[in-house]
Design a protein around this motif. Sequence first.
Motif, PDB file in Angstrom:
ATOM      1  N   VAL A  49       0.955  -1.318   0.047  1.00 30.36           N
ATOM      2  CA  VAL A  49      -0.140   0.157   0.281  1.00 30.36           C
ATOM      3  C   VAL A  49       0.777   1.333  -0.216  1.00 30.36           C
ATOM      4  N   LEU A  50       2.179   1.154   1.230  1.00 25.41           N
ATOM      5  CA  LEU A  50       2.632   2.790   1.120  1.00 25.41           C
ATOM      6  C   LEU A  50       3.285   2.484  -0.147  1.00 25.41           C
ATOM      7  N   PHE A  52       2.401   1.783  -3.564  1.00 27.08           N
ATOM      8  CA  PHE A  52       1.787   2.782  -4.599  1.00 27.08           C
ATOM      9  C   PHE A  52       1.068   3.969  -4.177  1.00 27.08           C
ATOM     10  N   CYS A  53       1.107   4.121  -3.023  1.00 30.39           N
ATOM     11  CA  CYS A  53       0.525   5.866  -2.146  1.00 30.39           C
ATOM     12  C   CYS A  53       0.946   6.383  -2.123  1.00 30.39           C
ATOM     13  N   LEU A  54       2.432   6.822  -1.712  1.00 34.34           N
ATOM     14  CA  LEU A  54       3.703   8.004  -0.701  1.00 34.34           C
ATOM     15  C   LEU A  54       4.731   7.184  -2.059  1.00 34.34           C
ATOM     16  N   TYR A  56       5.291   5.842  -4.822  1.00 28.16           N
ATOM     17  CA  TYR A  56       5.186   6.271  -6.492  1.00 28.16           C
ATOM     18  C   TYR A  56       4.971   7.986  -6.719  1.00 28.16           C
ATOM     19  N   PRO A  57       4.005   8.656  -5.844  1.00 26.25           N
ATOM     20  CA  PRO A  57       4.007   9.582  -6.423  1.00 26.25           C
ATOM     21  C   PRO A  57       5.816  10.379  -6.152  1.00 26.25           C
ATOM     22  N   ILE A 427      -5.587  13.971  -8.727  1.00 25.87           N
ATOM     23  CA  ILE A 427      -5.192  13.396  -6.986  1.00 25.87           C
ATOM     24  C   ILE A 427      -3.593  13.628  -6.670  1.00 25.87           C
ATOM     25  N   TRP A 428      -2.044  13.591  -7.443  1.00 20.89           N
ATOM     26  CA  TRP A 428      -0.901  13.637  -7.864  1.00 20.89           C
ATOM     27  C   TRP A 428      -0.476  14.372  -7.036  1.00 20.89           C
ATOM     28  N   TYR A 431      -1.325  15.186  -3.226  1.00 21.11           N
ATOM     29  CA  TYR A 431      -0.020  13.787  -2.689  1.00 21.11           C
ATOM     30  C   TYR A 431       1.235  15.049  -2.749  1.00 21.11           C
ATOM     31  N   CYS A 436       2.302  13.566   0.359  1.00 18.90           N
ATOM     32  CA  CYS A 436       3.999  12.628   0.540  1.00 18.90           C
ATOM     33  C   CYS A 436       5.258  13.580   2.024  1.00 18.90           C
TER      34      CYS A 436
END
Length: 450
Positions: A49-50, A52-54, A56-57, A427-428, A431, A436
Amino acid sequence: MSAVRGEFSSRFGFIMAAAGSAVGLGNIWGFPTQTASNGGAAFLIAYLVLAFCLAYPALMAELTIGRHGQANAVSSLRKISNNLLQKRFAFVVGFGGIICAGLILSFYAIVAGWMISATLEPIATLVGSESSSTWLSEQSLSRNLIFTAGFIILTVAIISRGVENGIEKWSKRLMPALLTILFALIIYVMMQEGAMTGLKAYLVPDFNSILDPELLVSALGQAFFSLSLGTSVMIIYGSYISKKENLVSLGAYVTLIDVFIAFVAGLLIIPAMYVAQAQGVEIFSATGELLSEDTLVFQVLPALFDGMGTIGLFVGFAFFALMSIAALTSSISMLEAPVSYAVERFDLGRVKATWLIGTIIALVSFTIVLNFNVLFGLVIALTTKFSQPILGLMCCLFVGWIWYRNSLLNEIQQGCPEVASSLFWKIWPWYIRFICPIAIGLVFVSSLLG
Ligand code: VAL
């Protein structure tokens, strides 16, 4: 500035190179041992999860800065700065990343040297040279200095050939080799007694520990380290991507491969621990804690290979060859960060710059080898616990707060014209501005307290 800048010749070439940087000892050694000591599958889920959600951005931030700048990390960050103060800040962040990459390479080369000597040791045993086999398997100053130097020379030889003929060509050869060895080893380990218990421990989560703050901090730290964030590497690799390419999907592929290989490495290492346990090698305490996180690779697994007789020599050879390849594709990216800066800033020829920086890094590595007890842990902590999160955070701040939104969108739209109406663009940017930096900041503070 040098005359013609290198560029990856294909999508596949970039993906192999960036995934090669990301997939390193962090995936094959770090991730499985962290998973085993942090409750198995719960850590795996948090990591997925982390990542991809944190992570990757944050990776997208670094790749975009580089692709826009078409230059080394310092110049690329300067290009999106709007005033003198921001340009100074750009220097600190870009140059800091370059130093961080050099320092990571200096300890990585030592560990990679151990991996190469462990790869050669079964060959020495097979040909009956007992003295060579003993020398290769025991810690000694001569062995460590020789193999560290050898590994740095190998890295220099690849980087001095440039982007397409060096980084891309070798990543395209080494990454498929890595995958083949990894899968062959998994098939072998899965057939051994005890492997299924390990597989269960790895894949069945204990949901009680999934929100444990310590587990979350380790998982996010691992995701950042693994994607080589905060080291300028993804900025410089981004700068070699053609404007025709879709950055959003390229970054996603790299994250996917990185996470996939970490996951697959877990399928090898964790069942292997249980196989070793079934064969009487002590791995876990009575309460199920992993006894020797640090000695796993060099004591526990070799003990397992030894117990297998002659076939163990081949398995041991394949395992350490796998580790050496993973280390090499990461270390070439770590050397490219300072080399690209030296070439572009001081107008040095690539070959000269590579040998010069390779020599400096070798001297730092030798200093660490000679003062191992004091410096080794210190350099690892300084780079992975401090510099990487801080510099990764700064890159997010650059993209989120300093870079003009329209210019940022323009950059991402090249090669991906439909991005403005995509979920990614909705979204990005938020983030990168808020989530982030806060999340990385939290990891950093907790790792300081931990
Ligand atoms: N990304 C690499 C790894 O996971 C290093 C170079 C930071 O090992």
